[in-house]
Design a protein around this motif. Sequence first.
Motif, PDB file in Angstrom:
ATOM      1  N   THR A  74     108.804  28.753 -40.328  1.00 31.30           N
ATOM      2  CA  THR A  74     108.144  28.965 -38.962  1.00 31.30           C
ATOM      3  C   THR A  74     107.601  27.581 -38.496  1.00 31.30           C
ATOM      4  O   THR A  74     107.217  26.789 -39.571  1.00 31.30           O
ATOM      5  N   LYS A  75     107.146  27.613 -37.531  1.00 32.36           N
ATOM      6  CA  LYS A  75     106.383  26.479 -36.846  1.00 32.36           C
ATOM      7  C   LYS A  75     105.041  26.181 -37.689  1.00 32.36           C
ATOM      8  O   LYS A  75     104.618  24.802 -37.554  1.00 32.36           O
ATOM      9  N   LYS A  76     104.266  27.317 -37.757  1.00 31.80           N
ATOM     10  CA  LYS A  76     102.972  27.437 -38.646  1.00 31.80           C
ATOM     11  C   LYS A  76     103.230  28.395 -39.610  1.00 31.80           C
ATOM     12  O   LYS A  76     104.267  29.127 -39.793  1.00 31.80           O
ATOM     13  N   ASP A  77     102.147  28.312 -40.417  1.00 31.86           N
ATOM     14  CA  ASP A  77     101.946  29.424 -41.479  1.00 31.86           C
ATOM     15  C   ASP A  77     101.620  30.815 -40.918  1.00 31.86           C
ATOM     16  O   ASP A  77     100.680  30.948 -40.744  1.00 31.86           O
ATOM     17  N   TYR A  78     102.615  31.707 -40.856  1.00 30.26           N
ATOM     18  CA  TYR A  78     102.516  32.899 -40.207  1.00 30.26           C
ATOM     19  C   TYR A  78     102.621  33.937 -41.499  1.00 30.26           C
ATOM     20  O   TYR A  78     102.758  35.071 -41.132  1.00 30.26           O
ATOM     21  N   SER A  79     102.703  33.607 -42.654  1.00 30.85           N
ATOM     22  CA  SER A  79     102.944  34.344 -43.740  1.00 30.85           C
ATOM     23  C   SER A  79     102.163  35.637 -44.119  1.00 30.85           C
ATOM     24  O   SER A  79     102.176  36.551 -44.548  1.00 30.85           O
ATOM     25  N   LYS A  80     100.685  35.603 -43.583  1.00 35.58           N
ATOM     26  CA  LYS A  80      99.887  36.708 -43.568  1.00 35.58           C
ATOM     27  C   LYS A  80      99.955  37.394 -42.479  1.00 35.58           C
ATOM     28  O   LYS A  80      99.205  38.489 -42.399  1.00 35.58           O
ATOM     29  N   LEU A  81     100.511  37.370 -41.223  1.00 37.74           N
ATOM     30  CA  LEU A  81     100.680  37.647 -40.019  1.00 37.74           C
ATOM     31  C   LEU A  81     101.673  38.892 -39.842  1.00 37.74           C
ATOM     32  O   LEU A  81     102.849  38.643 -40.350  1.00 37.74           O
ATOM     33  N   VAL A  82     101.480  39.780 -39.283  1.00 37.84           N
ATOM     34  CA  VAL A  82     102.563  41.175 -39.022  1.00 37.84           C
ATOM     35  C   VAL A  82     103.264  40.798 -38.349  1.00 37.84           C
ATOM     36  O   VAL A  82     103.342  40.261 -37.023  1.00 37.84           O
ATOM     37  N   PRO A  83     104.818  40.769 -38.498  1.00 38.06           N
ATOM     38  CA  PRO A  83     105.937  40.531 -37.718  1.00 38.06           C
ATOM     39  C   PRO A  83     106.346  41.592 -36.916  1.00 38.06           C
ATOM     40  O   PRO A  83     106.211  42.771 -37.221  1.00 38.06           O
ATOM     41  N   VAL A  84     106.573  41.422 -35.498  1.00 35.05           N
ATOM     42  CA  VAL A  84     107.212  42.508 -34.594  1.00 35.05           C
ATOM     43  C   VAL A  84     108.562  41.971 -34.113  1.00 35.05           C
ATOM     44  O   VAL A  84     108.879  40.747 -34.186  1.00 35.05           O
ATOM     45  N   ILE A  85     109.583  43.058 -33.773  1.00 41.87           N
ATOM     46  CA  ILE A  85     110.776  42.430 -32.970  1.00 41.87           C
ATOM     47  C   ILE A  85     110.749  42.536 -31.591  1.00 41.87           C
ATOM     48  O   ILE A  85     110.377  43.680 -31.226  1.00 41.87           O
ATOM     49  N   LEU A  86     110.844  41.396 -30.816  1.00 43.45           N
ATOM     50  CA  LEU A  86     110.877  41.660 -29.430  1.00 43.45           C
ATOM     51  C   LEU A  86     112.549  41.693 -28.865  1.00 43.45           C
ATOM     52  O   LEU A  86     113.313  41.559 -29.633  1.00 43.45           O
TER      53      LEU A  86
END
Length: 164
Positions: A41-53
Amino acid sequence: MRIICILLLGILVGCKLRKQMKVELVEPLFTSGPPTLIYKTKKDYSKLVPVILSDDKTKIVSFPHQSDLKKGAQLSVPTALNTNYYLDNRGIGLNVAFLKYTYKEYSELDSIPNANELFSLIVDSDPLVKLCDCGNRNTFTDIVPQLNLLITKNELRKRCKVLK
């Protein structure tokens, strides 16, 4: 006594090194079963919850329930791999976006906001730099070392399906 301790330590280290040396390049198998998705990913989002668009990225089409974020008592955050790649443990895809909530925060919410409310909490709706499908997850015998070897040998994007 010291000699025995040194010998035992040598044996333990030798066994560990031998196990590490047994990791061989894997040829991913694309059979039915849970996918092995590897991404950057562009930044570290590893702790953030993913959703699908949706394909046009104007609405959320899928978001997790709090119980979806855990495997047993552990949060199903992605597994860090070599060179800032991550192994998905949650279920992302090309249209993934990340919410401002961490897995821990989201799992502790009293109630989950609806999709429209969650949409306003997206921190990045186009976070992926790379996404690869490395086939059926169940075909790996030691997934993290095997994926790391694919990455370090520059084989990931040759042996796996490049989605982005």
